[in-house]
Design a protein around this motif. Structure first.
Motif, mmCIF file in Angstrom:
data_model
loop_
_atom_site.group_PDB
_atom_site.id
_atom_site.type_symbol
_atom_site.label_atom_id
_atom_site.label_comp_id
_atom_site.label_asym_id
_atom_site.label_seq_id
_atom_site.Cartn_x
_atom_site.Cartn_y
_atom_site.Cartn_z
ATOM 1 N N VAL A 8 0.842 -1.194 0.000
ATOM 2 C CA VAL A 8 0.000 0.000 0.000
ATOM 3 C C VAL A 8 0.878 1.244 0.000
ATOM 4 N N LEU A 9 0.233 2.363 -0.309
ATOM 5 C CA LEU A 9 0.904 3.652 -0.232
ATOM 6 C C LEU A 9 0.418 4.371 1.024
ATOM 7 N N VAL A 10 1.353 4.882 1.790
ATOM 8 C CA VAL A 10 1.050 5.656 2.988
ATOM 9 C C VAL A 10 1.496 7.085 2.715
ATOM 10 N N VAL A 11 0.585 8.032 2.894
ATOM 11 C CA VAL A 11 0.886 9.433 2.601
ATOM 12 C C VAL A 11 1.039 10.204 3.909
ATOM 13 N N ALA A 12 2.188 10.834 4.068
ATOM 14 C CA ALA A 12 2.431 11.728 5.208
ATOM 15 C C ALA A 12 2.391 13.150 4.659
ATOM 16 N N ASP A 13 1.388 13.901 5.059
ATOM 17 C CA ASP A 13 1.164 15.249 4.537
ATOM 18 C C ASP A 13 1.435 16.251 5.653
ATOM 19 N N TYR A 14 2.353 17.173 5.403
ATOM 20 C CA TYR A 14 2.642 18.235 6.353
ATOM 21 C C TYR A 14 1.615 19.339 6.144
ATOM 22 N N SER A 15 0.491 19.226 6.817
ATOM 23 C CA SER A 15 -0.648 20.121 6.615
ATOM 24 C C SER A 15 -0.277 21.595 6.784
ATOM 25 N N GLN A 16 -0.537 22.366 5.731
ATOM 26 C CA GLN A 16 -0.351 23.820 5.736
ATOM 27 C C GLN A 16 1.059 24.217 6.196
ATOM 28 N N ILE A 17 2.061 23.442 5.795
ATOM 29 C CA ILE A 17 3.416 23.662 6.281
ATOM 30 C C ILE A 17 3.922 25.075 6.015
ATOM 31 N N GLU A 18 3.630 25.625 4.820
ATOM 32 C CA GLU A 18 4.165 26.953 4.516
ATOM 33 C C GLU A 18 3.508 28.030 5.370
ATOM 34 N N LEU A 19 2.223 27.890 5.651
ATOM 35 C CA LEU A 19 1.574 28.858 6.540
ATOM 36 C C LEU A 19 2.109 28.712 7.964
ATOM 37 N N ARG A 20 2.384 27.489 8.384
ATOM 38 C CA ARG A 20 2.952 27.268 9.712
ATOM 39 C C ARG A 20 4.337 27.917 9.818
ATOM 40 N N VAL A 21 5.159 27.731 8.777
ATOM 41 C CA VAL A 21 6.493 28.330 8.772
ATOM 42 C C VAL A 21 6.382 29.852 8.764
ATOM 43 N N ALA A 22 5.483 30.387 7.943
ATOM 44 C CA ALA A 22 5.302 31.845 7.876
ATOM 45 C C ALA A 22 4.887 32.397 9.233
ATOM 46 N N ALA A 23 4.013 31.690 9.939
ATOM 47 C CA ALA A 23 3.595 32.134 11.266
ATOM 48 C C ALA A 23 4.803 32.209 12.199
ATOM 49 N N LYS A 24 5.700 31.233 12.090
ATOM 50 C CA LYS A 24 6.911 31.210 12.913
ATOM 51 C C LYS A 24 7.863 32.334 12.504
ATOM 52 N N VAL A 25 8.105 32.477 11.182
ATOM 53 C CA VAL A 25 9.024 33.499 10.690
ATOM 54 C C VAL A 25 8.552 34.893 11.094
ATOM 55 N N ALA A 26 7.251 35.135 10.946
ATOM 56 C CA ALA A 26 6.700 36.464 11.211
ATOM 57 C C ALA A 26 6.395 36.699 12.684
ATOM 58 N N GLY A 27 6.404 35.634 13.487
ATOM 59 C CA GLY A 27 6.025 35.777 14.892
ATOM 60 C C GLY A 27 4.534 36.050 15.038
ATOM 61 N N GLU A 28 3.716 35.435 14.175
ATOM 62 C CA GLU A 28 2.271 35.660 14.150
ATOM 63 C C GLU A 28 1.603 34.768 15.194
ATOM 64 N N GLU A 29 1.415 35.325 16.395
ATOM 65 C CA GLU A 29 0.928 34.544 17.525
ATOM 66 C C GLU A 29 -0.474 33.989 17.318
ATOM 67 N N ALA A 30 -1.361 34.726 16.660
ATOM 68 C CA ALA A 30 -2.727 34.223 16.448
ATOM 69 C C ALA A 30 -2.699 32.951 15.603
ATOM 70 N N MET A 31 -1.867 32.950 14.579
ATOM 71 C CA MET A 31 -1.757 31.765 13.730
ATOM 72 C C MET A 31 -1.085 30.623 14.502
ATOM 73 N N LEU A 32 -0.017 30.930 15.210
ATOM 74 C CA LEU A 32 0.677 29.891 15.971
ATOM 75 C C LEU A 32 -0.249 29.252 16.997
ATOM 76 N N GLU A 33 -1.042 30.075 17.670
ATOM 77 C CA GLU A 33 -1.996 29.554 18.652
ATOM 78 C C GLU A 33 -3.049 28.679 17.977
ATOM 79 N N ALA A 34 -3.535 29.114 16.826
ATOM 80 C CA ALA A 34 -4.517 28.314 16.087
ATOM 81 C C ALA A 34 -3.937 26.943 15.754
ATOM 82 N N TYR A 35 -2.694 26.914 15.303
ATOM 83 C CA TYR A 35 -2.071 25.629 14.978
ATOM 84 C C TYR A 35 -1.842 24.785 16.229
#
Length: 173
Positions: A8-35
């Motif tokens: 079988v194929l098993v898919v590991a998906d890094y959900s919304q990874i770029e938005l998560r990284v952007a939240a970290k880079v920008a220090g966007e606390e509302a997004m980080l808290e949501a995640y």
């Protein structure tokens, strides 16, 4: 891509990874808290934009475009209206740096790149960090390959790693 019989194929998906990284880079606390709380950022944006608690799948898809549009600095005024304060502040800071002649960008892992456009300056820290994370995940798979013999990565595309394994080892893989 189809797995051979018995595998079988098993898919590991890094959900919304770029938005998560952007939240970290920008220090966007509302997004980080949501995640941290496991919330759906696209759904949150759709509810914010529409002012309604119940949203359609189409509204969620539109919100996804808004989220990625603001992330990568699209110039339409409508996108700017929805931008989170820290993302907007980060864009301004990077814009001033770019205008002052700093034509470099750096991922959170320290990988540097020369850039020619402002959009590249804000894309690289996000996409570069996501790519660095993907490479680190693949390296970890290689290091831990003995834990699930016969499981092999066959694809690594954008934010997904696809592993082929014996059907009875899918959960383990």
């Amino acid at each position: 891509v189809v797995a051979p019989e018995g595998r079988v194929l098993v898919v590991a998906d890094y959900s919304q990874i770029e938005l998560r990284v952007a939240a970290k880079v920008a220090g966007e606390e509302a997004m980080l808290e949501a995640y941290r709380e496991g919330k759906d950022l696209h759904g949150m944006t759709a509810r914010s934009v529409t002012g309604r608690e119940e949203i359609s799948e189409g509204e969620r898809k539109l919100a996804k475009a808004v989220n990625f549009g603001m992330l990568y600095g699209q110039g339409a005024g409508g996108f700017r209206n929805y931008a989170r304060p820290a993302i907007r502040s980060w864009h301004r800071k990077e814009g001033k740096s770019f205008d002052a002649g700093d034509k470099t960008a750096q991922s959170l892992t320290g990988r540097m790149r020369r850039v020619g456009r402002f959009t590249e300056k804000i894309n690289h820290p996000v996409q570069g960090t996501a790519a660095d994370g993907m490479k680190l995940a693949l390296a970890l798979l290689w290091e831990r390959r003995g834990e699930c013999p016969g499981a092999v990565p066959i694809l690594a595309v954008h934010d997904e790693i696809v592993i082929e394994c014996d059907a009875d080892r899918a959960k383990e893989a």
